[in-house]
Design a protein around this motif. Structure first.
Motif, mmCIF file in Angstrom:
data_model
loop_
_atom_site.group_PDB
_atom_site.id
_atom_site.type_symbol
_atom_site.label_atom_id
_atom_site.label_comp_id
_atom_site.label_asym_id
_atom_site.label_seq_id
_atom_site.Cartn_x
_atom_site.Cartn_y
_atom_site.Cartn_z
ATOM 1 N N ARG A 131 0.838 -1.202 0.000
ATOM 2 C CA ARG A 131 0.000 0.000 0.000
ATOM 3 C C ARG A 131 0.872 1.251 0.000
ATOM 4 O O ARG A 131 0.602 2.218 -0.726
ATOM 5 C CB ARG A 131 -0.919 0.002 1.210
ATOM 6 N N GLU A 135 0.673 4.005 -2.913
ATOM 7 C CA GLU A 135 0.264 5.361 -2.558
ATOM 8 C C GLU A 135 1.366 6.381 -2.825
ATOM 9 O O GLU A 135 1.088 7.552 -3.078
ATOM 10 C CB GLU A 135 -0.154 5.408 -1.089
ATOM 11 N N GLY A 140 -3.898 8.152 -3.275
ATOM 12 C CA GLY A 140 -5.354 8.056 -3.282
ATOM 13 C C GLY A 140 -5.902 6.869 -4.052
ATOM 14 O O GLY A 140 -7.123 6.733 -4.177
ATOM 15 N N SER A 141 -5.040 5.994 -4.544
ATOM 16 C CA SER A 141 -5.497 4.900 -5.404
ATOM 17 C C SER A 141 -5.843 3.615 -4.647
ATOM 18 O O SER A 141 -6.739 2.873 -5.060
ATOM 19 C CB SER A 141 -4.435 4.578 -6.464
ATOM 20 N N TRP A 142 -5.118 3.325 -3.588
ATOM 21 C CA TRP A 142 -5.253 2.013 -2.947
ATOM 22 C C TRP A 142 -6.691 1.706 -2.527
ATOM 23 O O TRP A 142 -7.187 0.592 -2.742
ATOM 24 C CB TRP A 142 -4.321 1.924 -1.744
ATOM 25 N N ASP A 143 -7.378 2.665 -1.941
ATOM 26 C CA ASP A 143 -8.704 2.397 -1.385
ATOM 27 C C ASP A 143 -9.785 2.195 -2.441
ATOM 28 O O ASP A 143 -10.883 1.734 -2.122
ATOM 29 C CB ASP A 143 -9.122 3.538 -0.445
ATOM 30 N N ARG A 144 -9.509 2.521 -3.689
ATOM 31 C CA ARG A 144 -10.550 2.371 -4.717
ATOM 32 C C ARG A 144 -10.270 1.216 -5.681
ATOM 33 O O ARG A 144 -11.016 1.008 -6.640
ATOM 34 C CB ARG A 144 -10.716 3.678 -5.498
ATOM 35 N N VAL A 145 -9.197 0.464 -5.455
ATOM 36 C CA VAL A 145 -8.890 -0.658 -6.335
ATOM 37 C C VAL A 145 -8.877 -1.970 -5.537
ATOM 38 O O VAL A 145 -8.909 -1.964 -4.305
ATOM 39 C CB VAL A 145 -7.533 -0.466 -7.051
ATOM 40 N N ARG A 146 -8.847 -3.089 -6.247
ATOM 41 C CA ARG A 146 -8.805 -4.399 -5.597
ATOM 42 C C ARG A 146 -7.448 -4.610 -4.937
ATOM 43 O O ARG A 146 -6.400 -4.359 -5.540
ATOM 44 C CB ARG A 146 -9.063 -5.502 -6.637
ATOM 45 N N PRO A 214 -10.669 9.722 -11.776
ATOM 46 C CA PRO A 214 -10.680 10.104 -10.349
ATOM 47 C C PRO A 214 -10.022 11.461 -10.123
ATOM 48 O O PRO A 214 -9.076 11.824 -10.829
ATOM 49 C CB PRO A 214 -9.876 8.983 -9.689
ATOM 50 N N GLU A 216 -7.986 12.391 -7.866
ATOM 51 C CA GLU A 216 -6.562 12.321 -7.510
ATOM 52 C C GLU A 216 -5.687 12.129 -8.744
ATOM 53 O O GLU A 216 -4.473 12.366 -8.689
ATOM 54 C CB GLU A 216 -6.304 11.186 -6.508
#
Length: 220
Positions: A131, A135, A140-146, A214, A216
């Motif tokens: 993560r 990041e 800002g990417s980790w929380d919206r991807v698998r 997104p 970000e």
């Protein structure tokens, strides 16, 4: 990434003590953080099969720990666990034009970290390390991807490197010309700044056109 006001300054070791242009060195951990946080790729140096090997590698910093990752089949990852490694990050801010060929230079910020990497085996910490890396490159990417699945984790090595043994070097300003060259004149001298900027996002060809870019990504 996180920092702490109570962290001690960098304490040079024989391996990280500058031997040239010592006035450009810094023992301030904030300078180390700034270089590592501004870079996107580090160069990982290992001894592989008896010879030096330097590989561009993605990384991320969390406090006093630098995380790296790679394939379990990568020789440089295996070599990184066999002995000490070296990490280098360099940011070029401009080319310094001088009146003498020997005084051309670059304005830069650089960091070199040395030490023994630790393989992260705890699943929770491995995911945390990945993560941090994601990041760092794409905030800002980790929380919206698998998140990585079991198979992907099994194929990935996560390394942690403590930032205890590190050096920082910075150069700013114009050329350091000899007085005779300045007096002679007739040759332009100065700095050509180098600036980097993000371009316009390019959607994947197979992206559903209804999915917006997104914030970000748009406002990086």
């Amino acid at each position: 990434m996180t920092t702490s006001a109570t962290r001690p300054p960098l304490s040079p070791t024989p391996r990280t003590t500058l031997t040239r242009s010592r006035e450009r060195g810094s023992a301030d951990r904030a300078d180390l953080d700034a270089v590592l946080d501004a870079g996107l790729i580090c160069h990982l140096g290992v001894l592989h099969a008896g010879t030096p090997l330097v590989v561009p590698t993605a990384y991320g910093r969390d406090g006093d720990t630098l995380y790296l990752h790679g394939s379990t089949g990568a020789g440089n990852m295996r070599a990184a666990l066999d002995g000490d490694i070296s990490i280098a990050v360099t940011l070029v801010d401009g080319v310094v034009y001088a009146r003498s060929a020997m005084h051309f230079s670059m304005n830069f910020r650089s960091a070199v970290v040395r030490g023994r990497a630790e393989e992260v085996t705890d699943r929770e910490r491995r995911v945390h390390g990945l993560r941090v890396i994601v990041e760092h490159a794409a905030p800002g990417s980790w929380d919206r991807v698998r998140e990585p699945n079991k198979k992907e984790l099994a194929a990935t090595v996560v390394l942690a490197l403590d930032l205890t043994e590190a050096s920082v070097k910075l150069r700013t300003g114009g050329p350091k010309d000899d007085a005779d060259d300045i007096t002679t004149g007739g040759v332009w001298a100065g700095v050509l700044p180098l600036h980097q900027s993000w371009g316009t996002p390019i959607p994947s060809p197979d992206l559903d056109p209804g999915i917006p870019t997104p914030p970000e990504v748009l406002h990086r």
